[in-house]
Scaffold this motif. Sequence first.
Motif, PDB file in Angstrom:
ATOM      1  N   MET A 170     -12.116  28.371   9.656  1.00  0.00           N
ATOM      2  CA  MET A 170     -10.931  28.096   8.845  1.00  0.00           C
ATOM      3  C   MET A 170     -11.127  28.722   7.473  1.00  0.00           C
ATOM      4  O   MET A 170     -12.107  28.413   6.777  1.00  0.00           O
ATOM      5  N   ILE A 171     -10.181  29.598   7.087  1.00  0.00           N
ATOM      6  CA  ILE A 171     -10.226  30.255   5.779  1.00  0.00           C
ATOM      7  C   ILE A 171      -8.953  29.878   5.022  1.00  0.00           C
ATOM      8  O   ILE A 171      -7.852  30.216   5.464  1.00  0.00           O
ATOM      9  N   PRO A 172      -9.066  29.189   3.908  1.00  0.00           N
ATOM     10  CA  PRO A 172      -7.866  28.840   3.137  1.00  0.00           C
ATOM     11  C   PRO A 172      -7.332  30.062   2.398  1.00  0.00           C
ATOM     12  O   PRO A 172      -7.914  31.151   2.462  1.00  0.00           O
ATOM     13  N   THR A 173      -6.233  29.899   1.702  1.00  0.00           N
ATOM     14  CA  THR A 173      -5.715  30.971   0.857  1.00  0.00           C
ATOM     15  C   THR A 173      -6.712  31.234  -0.272  1.00  0.00           C
ATOM     16  O   THR A 173      -7.065  30.327  -1.024  1.00  0.00           O
ATOM     17  N   LEU A 174      -7.149  32.483  -0.379  1.00  0.00           N
ATOM     18  CA  LEU A 174      -8.162  32.842  -1.378  1.00  0.00           C
ATOM     19  C   LEU A 174      -7.505  33.561  -2.537  1.00  0.00           C
ATOM     20  O   LEU A 174      -6.718  34.495  -2.344  1.00  0.00           O
ATOM     21  N   THR A 175      -7.837  33.128  -3.745  1.00  0.00           N
ATOM     22  CA  THR A 175      -7.321  33.745  -4.957  1.00  0.00           C
ATOM     23  C   THR A 175      -8.491  34.092  -5.870  1.00  0.00           C
ATOM     24  O   THR A 175      -9.399  33.273  -6.046  1.00  0.00           O
ATOM     25  N   GLU A 176      -8.455  35.294  -6.408  1.00  0.00           N
ATOM     26  CA  GLU A 176      -9.548  35.760  -7.247  1.00  0.00           C
ATOM     27  C   GLU A 176      -9.814  34.780  -8.394  1.00  0.00           C
ATOM     28  O   GLU A 176      -8.906  34.351  -9.100  1.00  0.00           O
ATOM     29  N   GLY A 177     -11.097  34.402  -8.535  1.00  0.00           N
ATOM     30  CA  GLY A 177     -11.497  33.518  -9.623  1.00  0.00           C
ATOM     31  C   GLY A 177     -11.362  32.043  -9.330  1.00  0.00           C
ATOM     32  O   GLY A 177     -11.799  31.219 -10.134  1.00  0.00           O
ATOM     33  N   GLN A 178     -10.767  31.677  -8.184  1.00  0.00           N
ATOM     34  CA  GLN A 178     -10.603  30.270  -7.840  1.00  0.00           C
ATOM     35  C   GLN A 178     -11.547  29.904  -6.698  1.00  0.00           C
ATOM     36  O   GLN A 178     -11.507  30.515  -5.634  1.00  0.00           O
ATOM     37  N   GLN A 179     -12.396  28.917  -6.918  1.00  0.00           N
ATOM     38  CA  GLN A 179     -13.384  28.522  -5.918  1.00  0.00           C
ATOM     39  C   GLN A 179     -12.716  28.109  -4.608  1.00  0.00           C
ATOM     40  O   GLN A 179     -11.689  27.432  -4.612  1.00  0.00           O
ATOM     41  N   ALA A 180     -13.317  28.523  -3.497  1.00  0.00           N
ATOM     42  CA  ALA A 180     -12.748  28.217  -2.187  1.00  0.00           C
ATOM     43  C   ALA A 180     -13.872  27.872  -1.218  1.00  0.00           C
ATOM     44  O   ALA A 180     -15.028  28.243  -1.431  1.00  0.00           O
ATOM     45  N   THR A 181     -13.507  27.157  -0.146  1.00  0.00           N
ATOM     46  CA  THR A 181     -14.483  26.738   0.854  1.00  0.00           C
ATOM     47  C   THR A 181     -14.037  27.182   2.241  1.00  0.00           C
ATOM     48  O   THR A 181     -12.914  26.890   2.659  1.00  0.00           O
ATOM     49  N   LEU A 182     -14.913  27.882   2.949  1.00  0.00           N
ATOM     50  CA  LEU A 182     -14.688  28.297   4.327  1.00  0.00           C
ATOM     51  C   LEU A 182     -15.384  27.294   5.242  1.00  0.00           C
ATOM     52  O   LEU A 182     -16.454  26.785   4.912  1.00  0.00           O
ATOM     53  N   THR A 183     -14.776  27.036   6.400  1.00  0.00           N
ATOM     54  CA  THR A 183     -15.314  26.045   7.337  1.00  0.00           C
ATOM     55  C   THR A 183     -15.510  26.670   8.712  1.00  0.00           C
ATOM     56  O   THR A 183     -14.613  27.356   9.220  1.00  0.00           O
TER      57      THR A 183
ATOM     58  N   PRO B 143     -14.200  33.788  -4.807  1.00  0.00           N
ATOM     59  CA  PRO B 143     -13.753  35.097  -4.310  1.00  0.00           C
ATOM     60  C   PRO B 143     -13.341  36.025  -5.446  1.00  0.00           C
ATOM     61  O   PRO B 143     -12.879  35.579  -6.499  1.00  0.00           O
ATOM     62  N   SER B 144     -13.520  37.317  -5.222  1.00  0.00           N
ATOM     63  CA  SER B 144     -13.111  38.345  -6.172  1.00  0.00           C
ATOM     64  C   SER B 144     -12.414  39.462  -5.406  1.00  0.00           C
ATOM     65  O   SER B 144     -12.355  39.453  -4.178  1.00  0.00           O
ATOM     66  N   ALA B 145     -11.921  40.441  -6.157  1.00  0.00           N
ATOM     67  CA  ALA B 145     -11.232  41.567  -5.518  1.00  0.00           C
ATOM     68  C   ALA B 145     -12.165  42.335  -4.590  1.00  0.00           C
ATOM     69  O   ALA B 145     -11.728  42.931  -3.603  1.00  0.00           O
ATOM     70  N   GLU B 146     -13.474  42.304  -4.883  1.00  0.00           N
ATOM     71  CA  GLU B 146     -14.444  43.011  -4.043  1.00  0.00           C
ATOM     72  C   GLU B 146     -14.560  42.387  -2.656  1.00  0.00           C
ATOM     73  O   GLU B 146     -14.986  43.039  -1.710  1.00  0.00           O
ATOM     74  N   HIS B 147     -14.199  41.105  -2.529  1.00  0.00           N
ATOM     75  CA  HIS B 147     -14.264  40.438  -1.226  1.00  0.00           C
ATOM     76  C   HIS B 147     -13.050  40.751  -0.365  1.00  0.00           C
ATOM     77  O   HIS B 147     -13.065  40.482   0.841  1.00  0.00           O
ATOM     78  N   HIS B 148     -11.988  41.307  -0.986  1.00  0.00           N
ATOM     79  CA  HIS B 148     -10.762  41.562  -0.228  1.00  0.00           C
ATOM     80  C   HIS B 148     -10.998  42.605   0.860  1.00  0.00           C
ATOM     81  O   HIS B 148     -11.672  43.612   0.657  1.00  0.00           O
ATOM     82  N   ASP B 149     -10.428  42.335   2.020  1.00  0.00           N
ATOM     83  CA  ASP B 149     -10.487  43.237   3.169  1.00  0.00           C
ATOM     84  C   ASP B 149     -11.908  43.426   3.694  1.00  0.00           C
ATOM     85  O   ASP B 149     -12.204  44.433   4.336  1.00  0.00           O
ATOM     86  N   THR B 150     -12.781  42.475   3.421  1.00  0.00           N
ATOM     87  CA  THR B 150     -14.104  42.478   4.033  1.00  0.00           C
ATOM     88  C   THR B 150     -14.087  41.514   5.216  1.00  0.00           C
ATOM     89  O   THR B 150     -13.085  40.852   5.477  1.00  0.00           O
ATOM     90  N   SER B 151     -15.189  41.446   5.934  1.00  0.00           N
ATOM     91  CA  SER B 151     -15.268  40.577   7.110  1.00  0.00           C
ATOM     92  C   SER B 151     -16.324  39.503   6.894  1.00  0.00           C
ATOM     93  O   SER B 151     -17.383  39.781   6.332  1.00  0.00           O
ATOM     94  N   VAL B 152     -16.009  38.305   7.334  1.00  0.00           N
ATOM     95  CA  VAL B 152     -16.974  37.209   7.279  1.00  0.00           C
ATOM     96  C   VAL B 152     -17.200  36.725   8.708  1.00  0.00           C
ATOM     97  O   VAL B 152     -16.260  36.606   9.492  1.00  0.00           O
ATOM     98  N   THR B 153     -18.461  36.498   9.046  1.00  0.00           N
ATOM     99  CA  THR B 153     -18.832  36.100  10.399  1.00  0.00           C
ATOM    100  C   THR B 153     -19.580  34.780  10.381  1.00  0.00           C
ATOM    101  O   THR B 153     -20.494  34.588   9.570  1.00  0.00           O
ATOM    102  N   CYS B 154     -19.174  33.875  11.255  1.00  0.00           N
ATOM    103  CA  CYS B 154     -19.900  32.629  11.461  1.00  0.00           C
ATOM    104  C   CYS B 154     -20.623  32.746  12.801  1.00  0.00           C
ATOM    105  O   CYS B 154     -19.988  32.948  13.844  1.00  0.00           O
TER     106      CYS B 154
END
Length: 430
Positions: free
Chosen positions: A174-187, A242-253
């Motif tokens: 589960m990935i919430p809406t990510l906004t640059e500079g705002q802390q977020a949690t992936l599950t 998250p930052s702009a550098e994280h945009h369009d990258t892939s995360v794997t669990c």
Amino acid sequence: MFVLIWSALFVSVKGSIADTGLKLLLYCASAWGQQHCVGRYCVTLSERELTAEAGLCVVIPCSFTTADEFTPKHTIWYKCETSQTRCSDDEIIFHSNKNTDKKAQPGFEGRVSRLEPDVSQKNCSIIINDLKESDSGSYQLRVTGELNGKQDGLTFIQRVTVSVKGLNQKPTVMIPTLTEGQQATLTCTAPGLCSGSVPEITWTWRGAGGTESYITGNSTDFKTENLTAFTQRHISTFTFNPSAEHHDTSVTCNINFTGGESTEKTLTVNVNHKKEITISGVTTVKEGDVLNLTCSVESFPPSLIEWSKFGSDTNLHSYSGSARLVIENVKPEHSGQHICAVTYMNNTLKKDVSITVISACVKHCGSYSTVLPWIVAGVSLTLNAFCIIYIWFLWNSRKKVNLPQEERTYMSLQKVDVSSDYDVIAQHIN
């Protein structure tokens, strides 16, 4: 209680809770199968093959009834070849009597549990955790107890077949809406609701260049939720900025289960962000040429971009992150301030640029003013040279025609003409 556990396990396989009502009833009825009896001793097992995946678990639903004079005390489960009418003691996988010398096979020890500890409830269902493909086979039940005060028991001929395949289920990420500079949690939630060994859960990033790295320097937590006595949910959370550098990258669990079984799920990360507005192109052009400017901004979601001239209502729209301002056959009136307005997430930012158009008059006059002095000088030199040559020519011509005075007088004295006009002079000389 068993129905609750079986329902929970079924939901974990199907991955949907909204439509479990009728499906669960139909599924459970099918899983229980038909009742098979020998006299007054009956067992109800699944009529079909139970399928499961390696690394997860399987529930063998089971219930039995006995003669009234028989008091059940323990249940024993075996796994053996279907060709055998009765499994032997060295093929025991579970024995509810912990004090007996008839132990379970080492490969099954600790992996098999009863769903209902109270045998008097006549629920013989078991759950097998940390499945291996070698667990596929035929399972048989034996119930022991007392009949009229004497030790007795019955092995049911009816069996249930279990087929264990390779692990295909994926974790739930589960990935919430990510906004640059705002802390977020992936599950990330591991597949299955088993109570066996706790799996290992790891997070990795894969950047635009394709390199993969483990996520460090952030907060990663793991927890296990006990849903029932025999069902658990394993969850890992990852918290980061998250930052702009994280945009369009892939995360794997990635989930690693006991026995070497593993599964993973990869999702693309989108981060809401906006970078600086940039304007490219030549801002000084000559009249009649083409004005071509581009206003762009890197952002997600894409921004709405408008070009306008100060004091004009003409706009150019674009949703692609860039907008071109193209004017064919540009004229002096196109000079002035042009504004690029970027609307991003209901916020509008503007950047202006000054356009200068060099008029055609300035263009030609400028070239004439450079060449004209040379033309004048050339004409002047040519005229002066012509005048000098002409004067010299006239002077030489006059010298040839007009003789000196002395030569003219001498010629007069030598004249032979003896007309009356010269009589006086001639006589005087003689």
